[in-house]
Design a protein around this motif. Structure first.
Motif, PDB file in Angstrom:
ATOM      1  N   UNK A 208       0.840  -1.181   0.000  1.00  0.00           N
ATOM      2  CA  UNK A 208       0.000   0.000   0.000  1.00  0.00           C
ATOM      3  C   UNK A 208       0.887   1.248   0.000  1.00  0.00           C
ATOM      4  N   UNK A 209       0.352   2.350  -0.481  1.00  0.00           N
ATOM      5  CA  UNK A 209       1.107   3.608  -0.504  1.00  0.00           C
ATOM      6  C   UNK A 209       0.351   4.656   0.311  1.00  0.00           C
ATOM      7  N   UNK A 210       1.114   5.501   0.975  1.00  0.00           N
ATOM      8  CA  UNK A 210       0.517   6.565   1.772  1.00  0.00           C
ATOM      9  C   UNK A 210       1.296   7.855   1.543  1.00  0.00           C
ATOM     10  N   UNK A 211       0.571   8.974   1.506  1.00  0.00           N
ATOM     11  CA  UNK A 211       1.162  10.247   1.117  1.00  0.00           C
ATOM     12  C   UNK A 211       0.703  11.350   2.061  1.00  0.00           C
ATOM     13  N   UNK A 216       5.847  17.617   7.154  1.00  0.00           N
ATOM     14  CA  UNK A 216       6.583  18.026   8.343  1.00  0.00           C
ATOM     15  C   UNK A 216       7.786  17.134   8.573  1.00  0.00           C
ATOM     16  N   UNK A 217       7.891  16.593   9.769  1.00  0.00           N
ATOM     17  CA  UNK A 217       9.009  15.706  10.097  1.00  0.00           C
ATOM     18  C   UNK A 217       8.670  14.235   9.877  1.00  0.00           C
ATOM     19  N   UNK A 218       7.486  13.966   9.354  1.00  0.00           N
ATOM     20  CA  UNK A 218       7.132  12.584   9.007  1.00  0.00           C
ATOM     21  C   UNK A 218       6.418  11.813  10.086  1.00  0.00           C
ATOM     22  N   UNK A 219       5.946  12.494  11.131  1.00  0.00           N
ATOM     23  CA  UNK A 219       5.294  11.784  12.237  1.00  0.00           C
ATOM     24  C   UNK A 219       4.080  10.992  11.817  1.00  0.00           C
ATOM     25  N   UNK A 220       3.260  11.553  10.944  1.00  0.00           N
ATOM     26  CA  UNK A 220       2.060  10.838  10.510  1.00  0.00           C
ATOM     27  C   UNK A 220       2.422   9.582   9.726  1.00  0.00           C
ATOM     28  N   UNK A 221       3.401   9.698   8.849  1.00  0.00           N
ATOM     29  CA  UNK A 221       3.820   8.535   8.062  1.00  0.00           C
ATOM     30  C   UNK A 221       4.369   7.443   8.965  1.00  0.00           C
ATOM     31  N   UNK A 222       5.136   7.813   9.981  1.00  0.00           N
ATOM     32  CA  UNK A 222       5.728   6.829  10.884  1.00  0.00           C
ATOM     33  C   UNK A 222       4.661   6.065  11.643  1.00  0.00           C
ATOM     34  N   UNK A 223       3.677   6.794  12.184  1.00  0.00           N
ATOM     35  CA  UNK A 223       2.609   6.134  12.932  1.00  0.00           C
ATOM     36  C   UNK A 223       1.796   5.230  12.016  1.00  0.00           C
ATOM     37  N   UNK A 224       1.540   5.682  10.798  1.00  0.00           N
ATOM     38  CA  UNK A 224       0.777   4.867   9.843  1.00  0.00           C
ATOM     39  C   UNK A 224       1.513   3.569   9.528  1.00  0.00           C
ATOM     40  N   UNK A 225       2.816   3.659   9.333  1.00  0.00           N
ATOM     41  CA  UNK A 225       3.603   2.470   9.027  1.00  0.00           C
ATOM     42  C   UNK A 225       3.584   1.487  10.195  1.00  0.00           C
ATOM     43  N   UNK A 226       3.779   1.992  11.402  1.00  0.00           N
ATOM     44  CA  UNK A 226       3.743   1.125  12.578  1.00  0.00           C
ATOM     45  C   UNK A 226       2.386   0.456  12.732  1.00  0.00           C
ATOM     46  N   UNK A 227       1.331   1.232  12.476  1.00  0.00           N
ATOM     47  CA  UNK A 227      -0.027   0.717  12.634  1.00  0.00           C
ATOM     48  C   UNK A 227      -0.307  -0.405  11.639  1.00  0.00           C
ATOM     49  N   UNK A 228       0.049  -0.202  10.380  1.00  0.00           N
ATOM     50  CA  UNK A 228      -0.206  -1.230   9.380  1.00  0.00           C
ATOM     51  C   UNK A 228       0.564  -2.507   9.691  1.00  0.00           C
TER      52      UNK A 228
END
Length: 666
Positions: A208-211, A216-228
């Protein structure tokens, strides 16, 4: 190694920011982040590379091509996508004595091309400044001694450390830290909602891809990756982002590198002026765009793209230049994977303040954008968060969830969830005083899943938020006469008062009071003409407006020429607008019912009060508004007079007691 405990991670945060004490005298306190942030990144990259240095050095020696080097290194190391061409480490740099500054500079510049982090932090310039200030050796030693290896500080904890350092940096510089990153508790809820409807992400070797267009510093992407990965350890989430600020971009790109993600997927630039992933569409979009961002300076670019219609990103409309939130929303929708694609559409989650819910009247750009979102069935749910959730603002904040391929039971529906009462108190961090804890998050997710109406969850049809704004006119009725008081007003008029002979002619006109404008103008015209006074159309209009007074017993003034000849002339100050909801009374909730619904509303709600009123249908506009607070309003009855009197009496007695003590002390 098993990794650090929570206490150890807290100590690490203190240890890293303690470097600010070393910087004093050379750097002001509010500039400490200029050194601490890039040096933390440097040490993290060094720790990630440490187990593979010999393998990487051998690959560099035999492979001159940058692309092939990275490919070979990634294969040999199990995911590391960067390298350094030097043999330096912070330890060897520290041991190099007088050559320390030169060697550190060589080390920083020896990273592969993807590492443009240090240039964006201006670290080469800072190295020279620290050397001249006599603190370079101490700074190098302090970071040399930090254990930032992935074993000791896993990616999730490294994200927390980055977040803490950024907060400390922006707090010390009084900057708007909330513009740069989002609290983890808010991200956790947003990510939970985002993945809630995606069964495909839970099965097999999903990719899956997320954008995040404001990464910012990537906090949302990091949490999304951990969650998946918690949902499906075999799934792969490709992370993409675009960021405006060089320092935040540098932090985000470094974090992606440390995780083995492709650093090229993080781009530097203004999302609203240039989409740096023009050909890409994504399974998920996450964003916390800056609140109330002014886009006047980029208006030319945005308006140019708007004129392209839906071949661009902003075809639905333009919000006011004082608030670009709905531009970011349109961009996010444009980046969603098409509903008919192989992956089956996309979902987006965006953090917004209250403005996008209801700003702008019918026919405005903001209203048109809401209409486009609702008419295309893109809004799935909106969650109201507790106040004081964010670091830089205490204003009401909302999570919007978008889906371009809703489940059947959600088609044509919007769910509103009120989570404002679910905030748990916490120690203050800037403006952040409450958090959404796990229990609150589970409650919101359960309400979302149940999709049932309750005190804190409401289900609406898309067109429940649509309405027609009608313009109600009332006829112009005036009496006219040339009393001394009214003639005095004509004399004060900046144009009429200068016309030769007019005032004297008016004073000699003794026609009495007229209740019909045409009769008055005919008689007055003859009177003025007999005295050789001729008025232009504009002067004639100004004259009767000055000599007339509103009188409901007077005849209706009618247009004397043009396409409306013979029709009643509206009294502009009495003009009013009415809001007619789609589906009013028992009428169908659809655009086709416009005429019948408006006519029925007008006859029931306006005509009984103003018999002579009419609708100017040319001014009718369709509008869209989501009055979230209204739907969850709870009436609180006022206190009884007895309670108020009792409180006043208690206060009075307290005041008298204090006065008595003052008298006794004299």
């Amino acid at each position: 190694m098993s990794g650090r405990t929570t206490t150890q991670v807290v100590d690490l945060k203190k240890d890293v920011w303690a470097v600010a004490d070393t910087l004093r005298g050379v750097y002001a306190r509010n500039k400490a982040g200029d050194i601490i942030l890039p040096m933390t990144i440097l040490r993290r990259l060094e720790c990630v590379m440490a187990p593979h240095r010999d393998q990487v050095a051998a690959i560099i020696a035999r492979e001159p091509s940058e692309v092939l080097r990275v490919k070979a290194i990634k294969s040999a190391t199990g995911g590391v996508k960067f390298y350094n061409t030097t043999k330096h480490t912070l330890a060897s740099v520290y041991d190099s004595g007088d050559d320390m500054a030169d060697n550190l500079l060589e080390y920083v510049r020896g990273f592969s091309n993807d590492i443009d982090v240090f240039a964006n932090f201006h670290l080469p310039q800072h190295i020279e400044r620290m050397r001249k200030g006599g603190i370079l050796a101490t700074i190098v030693r302090q970071f040399r001694d930090l254990d930032l290896s992935p074993e000791a500080v896993p990616n999730s904890k490294m994200g927390e450390l980055f977040e803490h350092l950024i907060f400390m940096d922006f707090e010390s510089s009084n900057a708007e830290s909330g513009d740069h990153y989002t609290p983890r508790d808010a991200i956790n809820l947003l990510v939970d909602l985002l993945f809630a409807e995606d069964d495909n992400a839970l099965s097999g070797d999903a990719i899956r891809s997320i954008y995040d267009p404001t990464v910012g510093t990537g906090g949302m992407l990091s949490v999304a990756e951990e969650h998946l990965h918690r949902m499906n350890p075999d799934a792969e989430l490709l992370l993409y982002g675009q960021e405006l600020r060089p320092e935040s971009y540098a932090m985000c790109r470094s974090d992606m590198l440390a995780k083995g993600q492709n650093p090229q997927n993080i781009a530097l630039g203004n999302t609203l002026t240039k989409d740096l992933f023009p050909d890409d569409r994504f399974n998920y979009i996450l964003s916390n765009p800056p609140y109330g961002v002014d886009w006047k300076n980029i208006a030319e670019d945005v308006e140019k793209e708007h004129k392209r219609g839906f071949t661009g990103r902003f075809g639905a409309g333009l919000p006011p230049t004082s608030d670009g939130a709905l531009l970011f929303v349109q961009h996010a929708i444009a980046k969603m994977n098409p509903a008919d694609s192989q992956d089956g559409g996309a979902r987006a989650g965006i953090v917004l303040n209250g403005s996008p819910l209801f700003s702008g009247g019918a026919g405005s750009g903001s209203s048109n954008i809401r209409g486009w979102l609702l008419e295309n069935d893109l809004i799935e749910a909106i969650v109201a968060l507790p106040n004081d959730m964010f670091y830089n603002t205490g204003i009401p904040t909302y999570l919007w969830i978008f889906d371009n391929k809703k489940r059947p039971e959600r088609k044509g529906k919007v769910q509103l969830i009120d989570a404002t009462a679910l905030g748990a108190k916490m120690p203050s961090l800037g403006s952040k005083r409450v958090e959404i804890d796990e229990a609150a998050r589970e409650r919101v997710l359960q309400q979302y899943a149940d999709m049932e109406s309750s005190d804190t969850s409401k289900i609406f049809d898309n067109l429940d938020f649509a309405f027609w704004q009608i313009t109600v006119e009332r006829p112009l009725r005036r009496n006219f006469e040339t009393t001394p008081e009214r003639v005095a007003l004509v004399a004060e008029h900046k144009i009429l008062g200068t016309l030769d002979g007019l005032i004297g002619a008016l004073k000699s006109f003794n026609g009495g009071q007229y209740l019909n404008r045409e009769d008055f103008l005919n008689d007055l015209g003859k009177h003025l003409g007999s005295r050789g006074i001729s008025l232009t159309s504009a002067q004639r209009k100004a004259l009767w407006q000055t000599l007339g007074e509103r009188d409901q017993n007077a005849d209706i003034c009618r247009f004397q020429s043009g396409k409306n000849k013979g029709e009643p002339e509206p009294d502009v100050p009495l003009r009013d607008t009415e809001i007619v909801p789609f589906g009013w009374d028992v009428h169908p909730k659809c655009h086709e019912a416009k005429d019948a619904t408006i006519k029925a509303y007008f006859n029931a709600e306006v005509k009984p009060h103003f018999e002579d009123a009419w609708i100017d249908h040319a001014k009718t506009k369709v509008g869209y508004e989501i009055p979230f607070p209204l739907h969850f309003y709870k009436y609180v009855p006022p206190r009884s007079l007895a309670e108020i009197d009792a409180d006043l009496e208690e206060s009075l007695q307290e005041i008298l007691g204090l006065l008595h003590k003052v008298e006794e002390s004299k």
